[in-house]
Design an enzyme around this catalytic site. Structure first.
Site, PDB file in Angstrom:
ATOM      1  N   ASP A 204      -0.345   5.890  -6.599  1.00  0.00           N
ATOM      2  CA  ASP A 204      -0.032   5.149  -5.369  1.00  0.00           C
ATOM      3  C   ASP A 204       1.220   5.752  -4.722  1.00  0.00           C
ATOM      4  O   ASP A 204       2.244   5.929  -5.395  1.00  0.00           O
ATOM      5  CB  ASP A 204       0.202   3.665  -5.728  1.00  0.00           C
ATOM      6  CG  ASP A 204       0.355   2.801  -4.489  1.00  0.00           C
ATOM      7  OD1 ASP A 204      -0.606   2.094  -4.142  1.00  0.00           O
ATOM      8  OD2 ASP A 204       1.442   2.836  -3.866  1.00  0.00           O
ATOM      9  N   ASP A 221      -1.317   9.693   8.075  1.00  0.00           N
ATOM     10  CA  ASP A 221      -2.647  10.237   7.749  1.00  0.00           C
ATOM     11  C   ASP A 221      -2.530  11.660   7.185  1.00  0.00           C
ATOM     12  O   ASP A 221      -3.195  12.015   6.205  1.00  0.00           O
ATOM     13  CB  ASP A 221      -3.520  10.286   9.016  1.00  0.00           C
ATOM     14  CG  ASP A 221      -4.073   8.914   9.386  1.00  0.00           C
ATOM     15  OD1 ASP A 221      -3.849   7.958   8.618  1.00  0.00           O
ATOM     16  OD2 ASP A 221      -4.722   8.819  10.447  1.00  0.00           O
ATOM     17  N   GLU A 247      -3.379   3.789   0.386  1.00  0.00           N
ATOM     18  CA  GLU A 247      -2.585   4.919  -0.122  1.00  0.00           C
ATOM     19  C   GLU A 247      -2.635   4.941  -1.644  1.00  0.00           C
ATOM     20  O   GLU A 247      -1.718   5.349  -2.315  1.00  0.00           O
ATOM     21  CB  GLU A 247      -1.131   4.881   0.365  1.00  0.00           C
ATOM     22  CG  GLU A 247      -0.500   3.569   0.739  1.00  0.00           C
ATOM     23  CD  GLU A 247      -0.526   2.450  -0.288  1.00  0.00           C
ATOM     24  OE1 GLU A 247      -1.573   1.776  -0.364  1.00  0.00           O
ATOM     25  OE2 GLU A 247       0.491   2.223  -0.974  1.00  0.00           O
TER      26      GLU A 247
HETATM   27  N1  LIG Z   1      -1.405   6.369   8.005  1.00  0.00           N
HETATM   28  C1  LIG Z   1      -2.145   5.603   7.230  1.00  0.00           C
HETATM   29  N2  LIG Z   1      -1.586   4.530   6.644  1.00  0.00           N
HETATM   30  C2  LIG Z   1      -2.339   3.774   5.853  1.00  0.00           C
HETATM   31  C3  LIG Z   1      -3.700   4.046   5.642  1.00  0.00           C
HETATM   32  N3  LIG Z   1      -4.196   3.119   4.794  1.00  0.00           N
HETATM   33  C4  LIG Z   1      -3.166   2.277   4.514  1.00  0.00           C
HETATM   34  N4  LIG Z   1      -2.049   2.663   5.131  1.00  0.00           N
HETATM   35  C5  LIG Z   1      -0.733   2.045   5.112  1.00  0.00           C
HETATM   36  O1  LIG Z   1      -0.136   2.147   3.833  1.00  0.00           O
HETATM   37  C6  LIG Z   1       0.876   1.162   3.768  1.00  0.00           C
HETATM   38  C7  LIG Z   1       0.919   0.582   2.395  1.00  0.00           C
HETATM   39  O2  LIG Z   1       1.998  -0.278   2.355  1.00  0.00           O
HETATM   40  P1  LIG Z   1       2.379  -1.139   1.079  1.00  0.00           P
HETATM   41  O3  LIG Z   1       1.129  -1.678   0.464  1.00  0.00           O
HETATM   42  O4  LIG Z   1       3.423  -2.101   1.483  1.00  0.00           O
HETATM   43  O5  LIG Z   1       2.932  -0.120   0.062  1.00  0.00           O
HETATM   44  P2  LIG Z   1       4.151   0.889   0.141  1.00  0.00           P
HETATM   45  O6  LIG Z   1       4.885   0.801   1.433  1.00  0.00           O
HETATM   46  O7  LIG Z   1       3.606   2.246  -0.202  1.00  0.00           O
HETATM   47  O8  LIG Z   1       5.066   0.343  -0.988  1.00  0.00           O
HETATM   48  P3  LIG Z   1       4.927   0.601  -2.548  1.00  0.00           P
HETATM   49  O9  LIG Z   1       3.475   0.867  -2.855  1.00  0.00           O
HETATM   50  O10 LIG Z   1       5.374  -0.686  -3.158  1.00  0.00           O
HETATM   51  O11 LIG Z   1       5.811   1.724  -2.903  1.00  0.00           O
HETATM   52  C8  LIG Z   1       0.569   0.125   4.846  1.00  0.00           C
HETATM   53  O12 LIG Z   1       1.546   0.232   5.838  1.00  0.00           O
HETATM   54  C9  LIG Z   1      -0.784   0.584   5.395  1.00  0.00           C
HETATM   55  O13 LIG Z   1      -0.902   0.334   6.781  1.00  0.00           O
HETATM   56  C10 LIG Z   1      -4.266   5.189   6.312  1.00  0.00           C
HETATM   57  O14 LIG Z   1      -5.450   5.514   6.189  1.00  0.00           O
HETATM   58  N5  LIG Z   1      -3.464   5.931   7.089  1.00  0.00           N
END
Ligand SMILES: Nc1nc2c(ncn2[C@@H]2O[C@H](COP(=O)(O)OP(=O)(O)OP(=O)(O)O)[C@@H](O)[C@H]2O)c(=O)[nH]1
Length: 327
Positions: A204, A221, A247
């Site tokens: 992750d 992305d 992610e």
């Molecule tokens: N650019 C992009 N962002 C994505 C995609 N799928 C998910 N996200 C973003 O990934 C982010 C995940 O955020 P969180 O679940 O808070 O996790 P994090 O900020 O990585 O925090 P931790 O996992 O705790 O380290 C969110 O802002 C989603 O909008 C994608 O396909 N493209």
């Protein structure tokens, strides 16, 4: 590879196929039974019964393939017999049969049965017709068979490509979750029989929300694409990388002990930390490592990955944590 011979055609198409086979067969069977060759009438009667049974199976939504195959084989025998009796007039029916083989058998079986059938027809026809005329028909039959084989090959390849596309994440090119459950079921099945069970890595990206917030969604992305490439560069062809969520990625390592998987996870984590960035912003990832254990289901195995991943996040991120050894 999937194949058109096992394809479930739309109901109307399937019924149409059967009607197109049943109507002429019924007519010819009656004709031969009453005025023509009784032997041929019997062959056609058997073929008619098998195609009728196949239609019945289709209407009951049951597997009709064995009946379709029996139908094609008895029909082929009837046509060879007709060639032996009446020469090239019988051979005319080998032309529609050329394509039927590929809807009934696999591509390889279709080429084999179609070739044997065509040769048998030509040899039988040569019994009553001049050789030169039979040779001309041989060219015609071969061309029909080749076109039918090419058509079947193209359809099968397109179906394979479509199935691959449907199972692939469009952004990163990693596998999506479509086949995840069945892949893990199979992995569990093999792990239960193998000395070294499979191990899963749940990866992750850390603070990915911040990446999006600071650099924009498109840059986010691009990070996901780059992350996938970096992981793919490092793993074996037999390993499978799935995009598990936004992610979050799941990596299946077949027949890999947890200690080995942990070492790989650490090298992946270091590679990501040193090579993955957007502008000046470095991006890291946390990894949970869990080897399959007897009694684990897909759900409990994935849950164990989640638990160790969150332990890695709790420990400050950019960390790998493995499932504790069972007591
Ligand atoms: N650019 C992009 N962002 C994505 C995609 N799928 C998910 N996200 C973003 O990934 C982010 C995940 O955020 P969180 O679940 O808070 O996790 P994090 O900020 O990585 O925090 P931790 O996992 O705790 O380290 C969110 O802002 C989603 O909008 C994608 O396909 N493209």
């Amino acid at each position: 590879m999937t194949s058109i011979h096992t394809e479930h055609f739309p109901r109307k198409v399937s019924i149409l196929f059967h009607v197109v086979a049943i109507l002429p067969l019924g007519g010819f069977m009656l004709y031969h039974g009453v005025w023509g060759s009784v032997t041929l009438g019997v062959f056609l009667g058997i073929a008619l019964a098998t195609v009728a049974l196949s239609l019945l199976q289709e209407l009951r939504h049951k597997d009709s393939l064995p009946f379709r195959q029996m139908f094609v084989l008895t029909c082929s025998a009837a046509i060879v017999y007709a060639c032996y009796q009446v020469g090239l007039r019988g051979l005319i029916y080998s032309f529609p049969m050329a394509s039927v083989f590929f809807f009934t058998f696999t591509l390889r079986q279709g080429i084999l049965t179609g070739t044997v059938f065509s040769i048998a027809c030509l040899v039988a026809a040569a019994n009553v017709e001049p050789t030169m005329l039979v040779l001309r028909f041989a060219i015609g039959v071969t061309i029909s068979m080749v076109f039918a084989a090419i058509f079947a090959f193209i359809v099968e390849r397109q179906k394979f490509e479509l199935a691959e596309q449907a199972a692939t994440d469009t952004l990163t090119g990693a596998l999506n979750r479509k086949r995840l459950a069945e892949t893990l079921e199979r992995a569990i099945h093999l792990s239960a029989r193998s000395e070294v069970p499979d191990t899963l890595l749940l990866l992750d990206l850390d603070h990915f929300k911040t990446v999006n917030d600071r650099k924009g969604h498109l840059a986010g992305d691009a990070v996901l694409v780059q992350f996938t490439q970096l992981v793919q560069e490092r793993i074996r062809a037999s390993d499978q990388l799935f995009r598990f969520g936004g992610e979050e990625f799941l990596l299946l390592l077949p027949q890999t002990a947890q200690a080995e998987a942990f070492a790989l996870a650490e090298s992946l984590r270091e590679k990501i930390a040193s090579e993955l960035s957007v502008d000046d912003m470095a991006v890291t990832c946390s990894i949970g490592v869990s080897q399959w254990r007897p009694g684990d289901t897909v759900e409990s195995w994935l849950k164990s990955c989640d638990v160790v991943l969150y332990a890695a996040k709790d420990q400050g991120r950019n960390t790998t944590v493995a499932r504790p050894v069972a007591a």
